[in-house]
Design a protein around this motif. Structure first.
Motif, PDB file in Angstrom:
ATOM      1  N   ILE A   1      32.225  44.725  33.764  1.00 37.40           N
ATOM      2  CA  ILE A   1      31.034  44.934  32.931  1.00 37.40           C
ATOM      3  C   ILE A   1      31.113  46.263  32.188  1.00 37.40           C
ATOM      4  O   ILE A   1      30.361  46.484  31.249  1.00 37.40           O
ATOM      5  CB  ILE A   1      29.716  44.860  33.740  1.00 37.40           C
ATOM      6  N   ASP A   2      32.049  47.116  32.601  1.00 31.98           N
ATOM      7  CA  ASP A   2      32.221  48.381  31.865  1.00 31.98           C
ATOM      8  C   ASP A   2      32.839  48.156  30.486  1.00 31.98           C
ATOM      9  O   ASP A   2      32.770  49.015  29.615  1.00 31.98           O
ATOM     10  CB  ASP A   2      33.126  49.316  32.680  1.00 31.98           C
ATOM     11  N   LEU A   3      33.424  46.994  30.285  1.00 35.74           N
ATOM     12  CA  LEU A   3      34.198  46.760  29.062  1.00 35.74           C
ATOM     13  C   LEU A   3      33.362  46.348  27.866  1.00 35.74           C
ATOM     14  O   LEU A   3      33.818  46.448  26.744  1.00 35.74           O
ATOM     15  CB  LEU A   3      35.234  45.655  29.295  1.00 35.74           C
ATOM     16  N   THR A   4      32.178  45.817  28.120  1.00 30.20           N
ATOM     17  CA  THR A   4      31.468  45.216  27.005  1.00 30.20           C
ATOM     18  C   THR A   4      29.996  45.582  26.980  1.00 30.20           C
ATOM     19  O   THR A   4      29.347  45.698  28.023  1.00 30.20           O
ATOM     20  CB  THR A   4      31.602  43.670  27.033  1.00 30.20           C
TER      21      THR A   4
ATOM     22  N   GLN B   1      40.716  33.036  36.609  1.00 30.77           N
ATOM     23  CA  GLN B   1      41.894  33.137  35.772  1.00 30.77           C
ATOM     24  C   GLN B   1      42.645  34.445  36.032  1.00 30.77           C
ATOM     25  O   GLN B   1      42.079  35.421  36.526  1.00 30.77           O
ATOM     26  CB  GLN B   1      41.472  33.031  34.307  1.00 30.77           C
ATOM     27  N   SER B   2      43.881  34.439  35.679  1.00 27.77           N
ATOM     28  CA  SER B   2      44.732  35.597  35.851  1.00 27.77           C
ATOM     29  C   SER B   2      44.163  36.782  35.067  1.00 27.77           C
ATOM     30  O   SER B   2      43.734  36.621  33.929  1.00 27.77           O
ATOM     31  CB  SER B   2      46.113  35.239  35.306  1.00 27.77           C
ATOM     32  N   GLY B   3      44.124  37.935  35.701  1.00 24.41           N
ATOM     33  CA  GLY B   3      43.738  39.143  34.984  1.00 24.41           C
ATOM     34  C   GLY B   3      42.259  39.472  34.987  1.00 24.41           C
ATOM     35  O   GLY B   3      41.848  40.495  34.441  1.00 24.41           O
TER      36      GLY B   3
ATOM     37  N   PRO C   1      46.455  33.182  44.044  1.00 29.59           N
ATOM     38  CA  PRO C   1      47.112  33.515  42.788  1.00 29.59           C
ATOM     39  C   PRO C   1      46.267  33.104  41.593  1.00 29.59           C
ATOM     40  O   PRO C   1      45.590  32.080  41.624  1.00 29.59           O
ATOM     41  CB  PRO C   1      48.414  32.720  42.831  1.00 29.59           C
ATOM     42  N   GLY C   2      46.296  33.920  40.573  1.00 35.81           N
ATOM     43  CA  GLY C   2      45.532  33.610  39.366  1.00 35.81           C
ATOM     44  C   GLY C   2      46.090  32.371  38.683  1.00 35.81           C
ATOM     45  O   GLY C   2      47.258  32.035  38.821  1.00 35.81           O
ATOM     46  N   VAL C   3      45.231  31.686  37.990  1.00 32.80           N
ATOM     47  CA  VAL C   3      45.652  30.454  37.314  1.00 32.80           C
ATOM     48  C   VAL C   3      45.219  30.535  35.858  1.00 32.80           C
ATOM     49  O   VAL C   3      44.346  31.316  35.494  1.00 32.80           O
ATOM     50  CB  VAL C   3      45.009  29.220  37.969  1.00 32.80           C
TER      51      VAL C   3
HETATM   52  N1  LIG Z   1      38.009  47.805  32.527  1.00 31.99           N
HETATM   53  C1  LIG Z   1      38.171  47.193  33.695  1.00 31.99           C
HETATM   54  N2  LIG Z   1      39.396  46.769  34.054  1.00 31.99           N
HETATM   55  C2  LIG Z   1      39.537  46.137  35.236  1.00 31.99           C
HETATM   56  C3  LIG Z   1      38.439  45.923  36.111  1.00 31.99           C
HETATM   57  N3  LIG Z   1      38.891  45.250  37.188  1.00 31.99           N
HETATM   58  C4  LIG Z   1      40.211  45.071  37.007  1.00 31.99           C
HETATM   59  N4  LIG Z   1      40.614  45.608  35.841  1.00 31.99           N
HETATM   60  C5  LIG Z   1      41.978  45.614  35.264  1.00 31.99           C
HETATM   61  O1  LIG Z   1      42.336  44.291  34.895  1.00 31.99           O
HETATM   62  C6  LIG Z   1      43.728  44.059  35.138  1.00 31.99           C
HETATM   63  C7  LIG Z   1      43.929  42.830  36.010  1.00 31.99           C
HETATM   64  O2  LIG Z   1      43.387  43.087  37.301  1.00 31.99           O
HETATM   65  P1  LIG Z   1      43.859  42.320  38.610  1.00 31.99           P
HETATM   66  O3  LIG Z   1      43.001  42.790  39.741  1.00 31.99           O
HETATM   67  O4  LIG Z   1      45.321  42.385  38.785  1.00 31.99           O
HETATM   68  O5  LIG Z   1      43.469  40.832  38.189  1.00 31.99           O
HETATM   69  P2  LIG Z   1      43.714  39.464  39.013  1.00 31.99           P
HETATM   70  O6  LIG Z   1      42.552  38.594  38.713  1.00 31.99           O
HETATM   71  O7  LIG Z   1      43.979  39.756  40.439  1.00 31.99           O
HETATM   72  O8  LIG Z   1      45.010  38.914  38.309  1.00 31.99           O
HETATM   73  P3  LIG Z   1      46.104  37.863  38.927  1.00 31.99           P
HETATM   74  O9  LIG Z   1      46.746  38.510  40.107  1.00 31.99           O
HETATM   75  O10 LIG Z   1      47.038  37.636  37.779  1.00 31.99           O
HETATM   76  O11 LIG Z   1      45.338  36.638  39.274  1.00 31.99           O
HETATM   77  C8  LIG Z   1      44.271  45.343  35.754  1.00 31.99           C
HETATM   78  O12 LIG Z   1      44.872  46.119  34.742  1.00 31.99           O
HETATM   79  C9  LIG Z   1      43.007  46.031  36.291  1.00 31.99           C
HETATM   80  O13 LIG Z   1      43.148  47.432  36.324  1.00 31.99           O
HETATM   81  C10 LIG Z   1      37.151  46.392  35.699  1.00 31.99           C
HETATM   82  O14 LIG Z   1      36.148  46.251  36.368  1.00 31.99           O
HETATM   83  N5  LIG Z   1      37.090  47.003  34.486  1.00 31.99           N
END
Ligand SMILES: Nc1nc2c(ncn2[C@@H]2O[C@H](COP(=O)(O)OP(=O)(O)OP(=O)(O)O)[C@@H](O)[C@H]2O)c(=O)[nH]1
Ligand SMILES: [Zn+2]
Length: 308
Positions: free
Chosen positions: A125-128, A174-176, A227-229
């Protein structure tokens, strides 16, 4: 079992195909091999293990699962089980870009199918500063809790931690979107310990090919990182079950003229009336129809898959 063997129980933390890491009732985490070719333990499985004198540990039996989280595989015909014995599904999403909400519908439908509690976490939520999409508040109206967090800044984590206490919950999405980051934050220092253990087995915690059950200190249950999908599709579900996987359609459907109504073009359909009246969101209704059609197609292509 020979006289020198001993049997103990445990819960699988992670499964790597030929072996699995098991949290045993005596407090030890053991790397176990798996007896025979038919046993396919997954994270969360309760198992019986035989211990040999030489220290070898073998999973000999998987206890009946209370629930299993699965996804579609084999072109729709099969289910790939990801985790077992969870009670809560945590659907993690993030803005920028906002996801296609259909994936959330499908995860929530899976939770309804399994009888799991389900909640949504909007992370990052910090992003938007953008306004949230309408579909998010629609989920809240349906009674799905929405938790707003920033794993990066540590916002909103106490409420989520309190909600998940003593549950066995799987974080999906989802992944990421930040599942691992959230997990790290929710677990605090405990995660480092889990990491060491899994690294000793030669499989890093960041092996994203398998689900991992992380214990919360001093609590039953835990958090399952999977794992992310890119996308999620439900394993085969008989089409007549699909109307029950959307809360508002299940509820409105009790007023249909026919009790096997699929809410598509039947006369006296209370669901279509509710859609027309705006009481059921068009978007959710279309999502329901897509899932219904997907399961009907799977049924047509695989005669006998859904016994009558
Ligand atoms: N700005 C911001 N970035 C975040 C936040 N949470 C995670 N990230 C970033 O988002 C990216 C992905 O985060 P992960 O925790 O690896 O995401 P994931 O869902 O586990 O991804 P997978 O392992 O591919 O499934 C990283 O670069 C984190 O630092 C957040 O709350 N704010
Ligand atoms: Zn109907």
């Amino acid at each position: 079992m020979s006289a020198s063997e001993q049997c103990i129980h445990g819960q699988v933390l992670a499964s790597y195909g030929s072996h699995a890491l098991v949290d045993c009732e005596d407090g030890e985490n053991r790397e176990c091999s798996i007896k025979g070719k038919r046993l396919r333990p997954v994270a969360g499985d309760r198992v019986s293990i035989t211990l040999a004198d030489n220290g070898g540990a073998v999973i000999a039996h998987i206890h009946e699962r209370e629930s299993e989280l699965a996804r579609q595989s084999g072109g729709g015909r099969h289910a790939q089980v990801l985790a077992a014995n969870l009670d809560t599904l945590v659907v993690v999403i993030a803005p920028e870009p906002w996801p296609e909400p259909g994936i959330v519908d499908r995860y929530l439908a899976a939770a309804e199918h399994l009888g799991l509690q389900a909640l949504i976490v909007l992370n990052k939520i910090d992003l938007t500063a953008d306004e949230e999409p309408d579909w998010l508040s629609e989920f809240e109206t349906l009674g799905y809790g929405v938790f707003r967090t920033s794993a990066e800044r540590g916002t909103g984590l106490d409420a989520l931690r309190a909600r998940l206490a003593r549950h066995t919950a799987s974080l999906v999405g989802q992944s990421g979107v930040g599942k691992s980051s959230l997990l790290n934050r929710l677990m605090g220092e405990a995660i480092a310990r889990t990491g060491e253990i899994s690294d000793r087995s030669g499989e890093g915690r960041h092996t994203t090919t398998t689900a991992f059950l992380h214990r919360l200190p001093g609590q039953p249950g835990g958090l399952i990182d999977s794992p992310g999908v890119r996308d999620y599709h439900l394993p085969p579900v008989p089409p007549e079950r699909v109307p029950f996987l959307f809360r508002e359609i299940r509820e409105a459907g009790s007023g249909c003229r026919f009790n096997n109504c699929r809410h598509r073009n039947e006369p006296g359909c209370a669901v279509m009336d509710a859609v027309d009246a705006g009481a059921i969101a068009q978007r959710r209704y279309r999502s329901f129809l897509r899932l219904l059609e997907q399961m009907e197609t799977i049924g047509e292509r695989n005669p006998g898959l859904f016994p009558r």
